[in-house]
Scaffold this motif. Structure first.
Motif, PDB file in Angstrom:
ATOM      1  N   LEU D  87       0.843  -1.206   0.000  1.00  0.00           N
ATOM      2  CA  LEU D  87       0.000   0.000   0.000  1.00  0.00           C
ATOM      3  C   LEU D  87       0.879   1.256   0.000  1.00  0.00           C
ATOM      4  CD1 LEU D  87      -2.840   1.253   0.152  1.00  0.00           C
ATOM      5  CD2 LEU D  87      -2.646   1.166   2.646  1.00  0.00           C
ATOM      6  N   LEU D  88       1.931   1.244   0.817  1.00  0.00           N
ATOM      7  CA  LEU D  88       2.815   2.410   0.863  1.00  0.00           C
ATOM      8  C   LEU D  88       3.581   2.576  -0.451  1.00  0.00           C
ATOM      9  CD1 LEU D  88       4.193   2.151   4.517  1.00  0.00           C
ATOM     10  CD2 LEU D  88       2.452   3.727   3.629  1.00  0.00           C
ATOM     11  N   GLN D  89       4.025   1.471  -1.022  1.00  0.00           N
ATOM     12  CA  GLN D  89       4.755   1.564  -2.293  1.00  0.00           C
ATOM     13  C   GLN D  89       3.829   2.044  -3.408  1.00  0.00           C
ATOM     14  OE1 GLN D  89       6.497  -2.509  -2.032  1.00  0.00           O
ATOM     15  NE2 GLN D  89       8.456  -1.459  -2.100  1.00  0.00           N
ATOM     16  N   PHE D  90       2.588   1.584  -3.358  1.00  0.00           N
ATOM     17  CA  PHE D  90       1.600   2.079  -4.321  1.00  0.00           C
ATOM     18  C   PHE D  90       1.423   3.596  -4.149  1.00  0.00           C
ATOM     19  CE2 PHE D  90      -2.686   3.419  -5.328  1.00  0.00           C
ATOM     20  CZ  PHE D  90      -2.828   2.973  -6.639  1.00  0.00           C
ATOM     21  N   THR D  92       3.483   5.746  -2.965  1.00  0.00           N
ATOM     22  CA  THR D  92       4.664   6.416  -3.514  1.00  0.00           C
ATOM     23  C   THR D  92       4.561   6.520  -5.035  1.00  0.00           C
ATOM     24  OG1 THR D  92       6.066   5.603  -1.706  1.00  0.00           O
ATOM     25  CG2 THR D  92       7.190   6.273  -3.735  1.00  0.00           C
ATOM     26  N   ALA D  93       4.135   5.430  -5.660  1.00  0.00           N
ATOM     27  CA  ALA D  93       4.090   5.404  -7.135  1.00  0.00           C
ATOM     28  C   ALA D  93       3.097   6.410  -7.699  1.00  0.00           C
ATOM     29  CB  ALA D  93       3.752   3.990  -7.621  1.00  0.00           C
ATOM     30  N   VAL D  94       1.971   6.610  -7.013  1.00  0.00           N
ATOM     31  CA  VAL D  94       0.940   7.509  -7.553  1.00  0.00           C
ATOM     32  C   VAL D  94       0.944   8.878  -6.875  1.00  0.00           C
ATOM     33  CG1 VAL D  94      -0.587   5.658  -8.341  1.00  0.00           C
ATOM     34  CG2 VAL D  94      -0.866   6.581  -6.021  1.00  0.00           C
ATOM     35  N   GLY D  95       1.770   9.040  -5.850  1.00  0.00           N
ATOM     36  CA  GLY D  95       1.848  10.346  -5.193  1.00  0.00           C
ATOM     37  C   GLY D  95       0.654  10.659  -4.306  1.00  0.00           C
ATOM     38  N   VAL D  96       0.124   9.665  -3.634  1.00  0.00           N
ATOM     39  CA  VAL D  96      -1.012   9.862  -2.726  1.00  0.00           C
ATOM     40  C   VAL D  96      -0.514   9.788  -1.289  1.00  0.00           C
ATOM     41  CG1 VAL D  96      -3.093   8.741  -1.813  1.00  0.00           C
ATOM     42  CG2 VAL D  96      -2.820   9.055  -4.286  1.00  0.00           C
ATOM     43  N   ASP D  97      -0.989  10.699  -0.437  1.00  0.00           N
ATOM     44  CA  ASP D  97      -0.676  10.671   0.989  1.00  0.00           C
ATOM     45  C   ASP D  97      -1.733   9.800   1.673  1.00  0.00           C
ATOM     46  OD1 ASP D  97      -0.691  11.160   3.750  1.00  0.00           O
ATOM     47  OD2 ASP D  97      -0.115  13.257   3.523  1.00  0.00           O
ATOM     48  N   PRO D  98      -1.363   8.605   2.143  1.00  0.00           N
ATOM     49  CA  PRO D  98      -2.386   7.685   2.663  1.00  0.00           C
ATOM     50  C   PRO D  98      -3.101   8.226   3.907  1.00  0.00           C
ATOM     51  CG  PRO D  98      -0.180   6.830   3.107  1.00  0.00           C
ATOM     52  CD  PRO D  98      -0.003   8.006   2.200  1.00  0.00           C
ATOM     53  N   LEU D  99      -2.390   8.949   4.767  1.00  0.00           N
ATOM     54  CA  LEU D  99      -3.033   9.480   5.977  1.00  0.00           C
ATOM     55  C   LEU D  99      -4.030  10.577   5.628  1.00  0.00           C
ATOM     56  CD1 LEU D  99       0.006   9.555   8.450  1.00  0.00           C
ATOM     57  CD2 LEU D  99      -1.752   7.782   8.187  1.00  0.00           C
ATOM     58  N   ALA D 100      -3.648  11.456   4.705  1.00  0.00           N
ATOM     59  CA  ALA D 100      -4.579  12.510   4.289  1.00  0.00           C
ATOM     60  C   ALA D 100      -5.796  11.905   3.592  1.00  0.00           C
ATOM     61  CB  ALA D 100      -3.867  13.498   3.360  1.00  0.00           C
ATOM     62  N   ALA D 101      -5.579  10.870   2.779  1.00  0.00           N
ATOM     63  CA  ALA D 101      -6.698  10.223   2.077  1.00  0.00           C
ATOM     64  C   ALA D 101      -7.662   9.603   3.075  1.00  0.00           C
ATOM     65  CB  ALA D 101      -6.173   9.162   1.109  1.00  0.00           C
ATOM     66  N   LEU D 102      -7.120   8.946   4.108  1.00  0.00           N
ATOM     67  CA  LEU D 102      -7.980   8.310   5.095  1.00  0.00           C
ATOM     68  C   LEU D 102      -8.711   9.355   5.939  1.00  0.00           C
ATOM     69  CD1 LEU D 102      -9.222   5.944   6.522  1.00  0.00           C
ATOM     70  CD2 LEU D 102      -7.101   5.645   7.810  1.00  0.00           C
ATOM     71  N   ALA D 103      -8.005  10.416   6.338  1.00  0.00           N
ATOM     72  CA  ALA D 103      -8.658  11.473   7.134  1.00  0.00           C
ATOM     73  C   ALA D 103      -9.828  12.074   6.354  1.00  0.00           C
ATOM     74  CB  ALA D 103      -7.639  12.549   7.510  1.00  0.00           C
ATOM     75  N   ALA D 104      -9.617  12.318   5.068  1.00  0.00           N
ATOM     76  CA  ALA D 104     -10.691  12.898   4.244  1.00  0.00           C
ATOM     77  C   ALA D 104     -11.867  11.933   4.127  1.00  0.00           C
ATOM     78  CB  ALA D 104     -10.146  13.245   2.855  1.00  0.00           C
ATOM     79  N   LYS D 105     -11.570  10.655   3.998  1.00  0.00           N
ATOM     80  CA  LYS D 105     -12.637   9.660   3.858  1.00  0.00           C
ATOM     81  C   LYS D 105     -13.446   9.547   5.142  1.00  0.00           C
ATOM     82  CE  LYS D 105     -14.671   6.008   1.919  1.00  0.00           C
ATOM     83  NZ  LYS D 105     -14.645   5.234   0.676  1.00  0.00           N
TER      84      LYS D 105
END
Lengths: 131, 131, 131, 131
Positions: D87-90, D92-105
């Motif tokens: 998930l983290l490597q993905f 990195t590849a697409v330039g998504v911040d996983p914590l920000a994405a989850l907080a927004a969701k």
């Protein structure tokens, strides 16, 4: 129950005969309690993942040659068998006829995706592409 | 190509005839370029996930009743059709006979898991249970 | 319980704070009975499939541009959030610290896959590539 | 690059530091060409399947005890690590911040699923339950 091995000269297996052999196989080993619809749906998903694993790092060109290496080809056939086995066992558990379900779906899709005059040569959208 | 709808009195579809209809379906829409072995393995896994989604929050008791609700039953048949469609299209792409692959696997498993004298009534271990 | 929305000037969320918010979110809605380890593992797998679905028909070149289209980029972020949410809820259910688990795994892999002198530039074998 | 092993007295790893270690790990082994967004999404799905495999035949009661057996507990932690790594490597590849994405969701879901007065104690519908 009999668990015959298909020998030379014997008729080709059909989907129905293999579905029945899987029923007999599980019954003989008393595995039915584990073969709930939910467990089988999970197992089907797991096996589909194992099939995908073979391809996950391959380029499109390498993927096209996947069957040219005997050990990898065996793995592919083995995972295809596992996916089909769990799909049939799932269908037994829920009482769905897989061939009838697929025939009905193809008919719906033939209406939903009419053949274009010039035919489509663009990438089908993820949400539009059914099959 | 013809994309006939099976009518009353027509023979039951076979796995082979449905596999051919899927080939024709994709060819008529020029979708073959997208139907690489790798893409189809991914799509198969995605559809298996959609089938599992129906069951993910259900208790074993609720899962046993999944087909008693018409809309949910339709979803189950629809996802079974999608899984089978992609499995057949994958088999076309790699040149694997799914029935032969499954027959061979069942035979291997009949030797690998001999029927116990008293038969097993314990939970099959994850690593031991093949089907 | 409080379910504050992070506002401007507030600290960045941490993995731990988001994990706790998910606990509170489920508790407030009385969803805990559905959040068993098995159900959450299934839901995680389903959501990972939904993320993969976005990519299933894309060429490598198209996949590299996936974030340049706003609607698709939103879908990617949404599915990343779903995967991470279920992973954290699963970790809560089984009592696993995801950061400690990953740190331990990286250390094992650093020993298992020593950096080659010339470094590898061949396709890592499916069975050898851990991360 | 350094690939230090975290020692006693060192700070706890953060999600960001682990994400960077994974970048360094892949770079040192020249694995970046394989780490496309599409391949990583596939690998994430495969690993989520491996986590689910541990649970596929377990009853709800057995699943609740999954961590009490040391070998199985190790497998669970190992698969959690693999899912988080991909998930983290993905990301990195697409330039998504996983914590920000989850907080927004979570924020969207807090509005989408208001806490009921009496709180829900019915089974959340598959299509309604987001997290």
């Amino acid at each position: 129950m009999s668990e015959r091995v298909t020998g030379p000269g014997e008729p080709e297996p059909t989907l129905e005969s293999l579905q029945q052999r899987l029923v007999d196989f599980a019954a003989a080993r008393r595995w039915e309690p584990f073969h709930t619809s939910k467990n089988l749906a999970a197992a089907l998903s797991v096996e589909a993942g194992e099939l995908l694993e073979i391809f996950q790092w391959l380029t499109p060109e390498q993927a096209a040659e996947v069957m040219s290496e005997p050990e990898r080809a065996h793995r592919v056939r083995d995972e295809v068998a596992d996916v089909l086995a769990y799909l049939l066992q799932f269908c037994t558990a829920v009482g769905v006829d897989p061939l009838a379900a697929l025939a009905a779906k193809i008919e719906r899709n033939e209406h939903r995706f009419p053949v274009p005059d010039g035919a489509a040569d663009v990438n089908p959208d993820v949400d539009d592409q059914p099959l």
